[in-house]
Design an enzyme around this catalytic site. Structure first.
Site, PDB file in Angstrom:
ATOM      1  N   HIS A   1      21.889   9.482  92.996  1.00  0.00           N
ATOM      2  CA  HIS A   1      20.708   8.818  92.427  1.00  0.00           C
ATOM      3  C   HIS A   1      21.153   7.944  91.258  1.00  0.00           C
ATOM      4  O   HIS A   1      22.075   8.303  90.525  1.00  0.00           O
ATOM      5  CB  HIS A   1      19.695   9.867  91.965  1.00  0.00           C
ATOM      6  CG  HIS A   1      18.368   9.255  91.643  1.00  0.00           C
ATOM      7  ND1 HIS A   1      18.123   8.633  90.439  1.00  0.00           N
ATOM      8  CD2 HIS A   1      17.242   9.121  92.373  1.00  0.00           C
ATOM      9  CE1 HIS A   1      16.893   8.152  90.453  1.00  0.00           C
ATOM     10  NE2 HIS A   1      16.336   8.432  91.609  1.00  0.00           N
TER      11      HIS A   1
ATOM     12  N   GLY B   1      10.492   3.819  88.429  1.00  0.00           N
ATOM     13  CA  GLY B   1       9.718   4.240  87.266  1.00  0.00           C
ATOM     14  C   GLY B   1       9.142   3.083  86.471  1.00  0.00           C
ATOM     15  O   GLY B   1       8.670   3.262  85.349  1.00  0.00           O
TER      16      GLY B   1
HETATM   17  P1  13P Z   1       9.499   6.317  90.992  1.00  0.00           P
HETATM   18  O1  13P Z   1       8.760   6.558  92.299  1.00  0.00           O
HETATM   19  O2  13P Z   1       8.927   7.091  89.856  1.00  0.00           O
HETATM   20  O3  13P Z   1       9.676   4.862  90.717  1.00  0.00           O
HETATM   21  O4  13P Z   1      10.977   6.931  91.206  1.00  0.00           O
HETATM   22  C1  13P Z   1      11.721   6.530  92.303  1.00  0.00           C
HETATM   23  C2  13P Z   1      12.908   7.407  92.405  1.00  0.00           C
HETATM   24  O5  13P Z   1      13.827   7.322  91.604  1.00  0.00           O
HETATM   25  C3  13P Z   1      12.932   8.406  93.489  1.00  0.00           C
HETATM   26  O6  13P Z   1      14.200   8.983  93.607  1.00  0.00           O
END
Ligand code: 13P
Length: 256
Positions: free
Chosen positions: A95, A173
């Site tokens: 990630h 995010g």
């Molecule tokens: P968000 O959906 O909060 O943008 O996060 C995406 C993410 O990093 C999923 O692994």
């Protein structure tokens, strides 16, 4: 036809008790959802408790990380075998938060993916470019290098156990989702890299999109030819929102 896969990545959210509340609210909402694989990745501390609820509802459990090592003096680490023991069927590796905040390299991600496959867990391997890289026109170059490095230890005969997640860092995010067209362009490119690496099996590898996925945009993203699923952060913390994302077909027209 690739089976859709909708996965929740809770990151560092929810105690075990809060996770259990989610499980009781979420599981009945997706009962009978046979069109897709449904996956939830809570923090390690909640795996055992919610895994017991999900087991009866066909919801797969995932970890957010794993040690590349099998066993030994590695304080704070969790092995793939420990995850198998708790019923994990998937684990997220590479990630962008782990790459940028914890210094994980493609080589380390490759070792983690190999450790998972050896234990019988499907790796969800994340790749994605930063805004700076995209604006410099380097998106494909970055994705190529990440795919090559992170999947270096995946044997061809295990390619179908792999899930690739395209998560543009600028969309995580931020509330700024990649448009379906931008996401599809990256997914189609990633598919060509998978074909180069795994030949015919590449058509069966699922590629998820991640980055500000919500009930309102999931349908249009999933309608793209090479988008086979979603990896959802923020919106997956709410059982109602994540259940709507799982049932993405019912969200048709939500963004209009
Ligand atoms: P968000 O959906 O909060 O943008 O996060 C995406 C993410 O990093 C999923 O692994």
């Amino acid at each position: 036809m690739r089976r859709p896969i909708l996965a929740a990545n809770w990151k560092m959210h929810k105690t075990a008790a809060e996770a259990l509340d989610f499980a009781y609210a979420f599981a009945p909402r997706v009962d009978g959802a046979t069109h897709a694989d449904v996956v939830v990745a809570p923090p390690f501390t909640a795996l055992d408790r919610i895994g017991r609820v999900f087991a009866g509802h066909g919801i797969a459990l995932a970890a957010q990380n794993v040690s590349p090592e099998a066993e030994g003096a590695f304080t704070g680490e969790v092995s793939a075998r420990m995850l198998v023991d708790l019923g994990c069927r998937y684990a997220i590796v590479g990630h962008s938060e782990r790459r940028t905040l914890f210094g994980e390299t493609d080589a380390l991600v490759a070792r983690k993916a190999a450790a998972l496959l050896a234990a019988g867990i499907r790796p969800i391997v994340c790749v994605g470019e930063t805004l700076e890289q995209r604006e410099a026109g380097r998106t494909f170059e970055v994705l190529s290098a990440q795919v090559e490095g992170s999947l270096a230890q995946v044997p061809r005969e295990r390619a179908e156990d792999l899930v690739l997640a395209y998560e543009p860092v600028w969309a995580i995010g931020t509330g700024r989702t990649a448009t379906p067209a931008i996401a599809q362009e990256a997914h189609a490119f990633l598919r060509t890299r998978l074909v180069a690496r795994f030949a015919g099996s590449a058509e069966r590898i699922r590629i998820q999109y991640g980055g500000s996925v919500k009930p309102e945009n999931v349908y249009d993203l999933m309608a793209q030819a090479d988008i086979d699923g979603a990896l959802v952060g923020g919106a997956s913390l709410d059982p109602v929102a994540f259940a709507r994302i799982v049932r993405f077909e019912a969200e048709k027209g939500a963004s209009r």
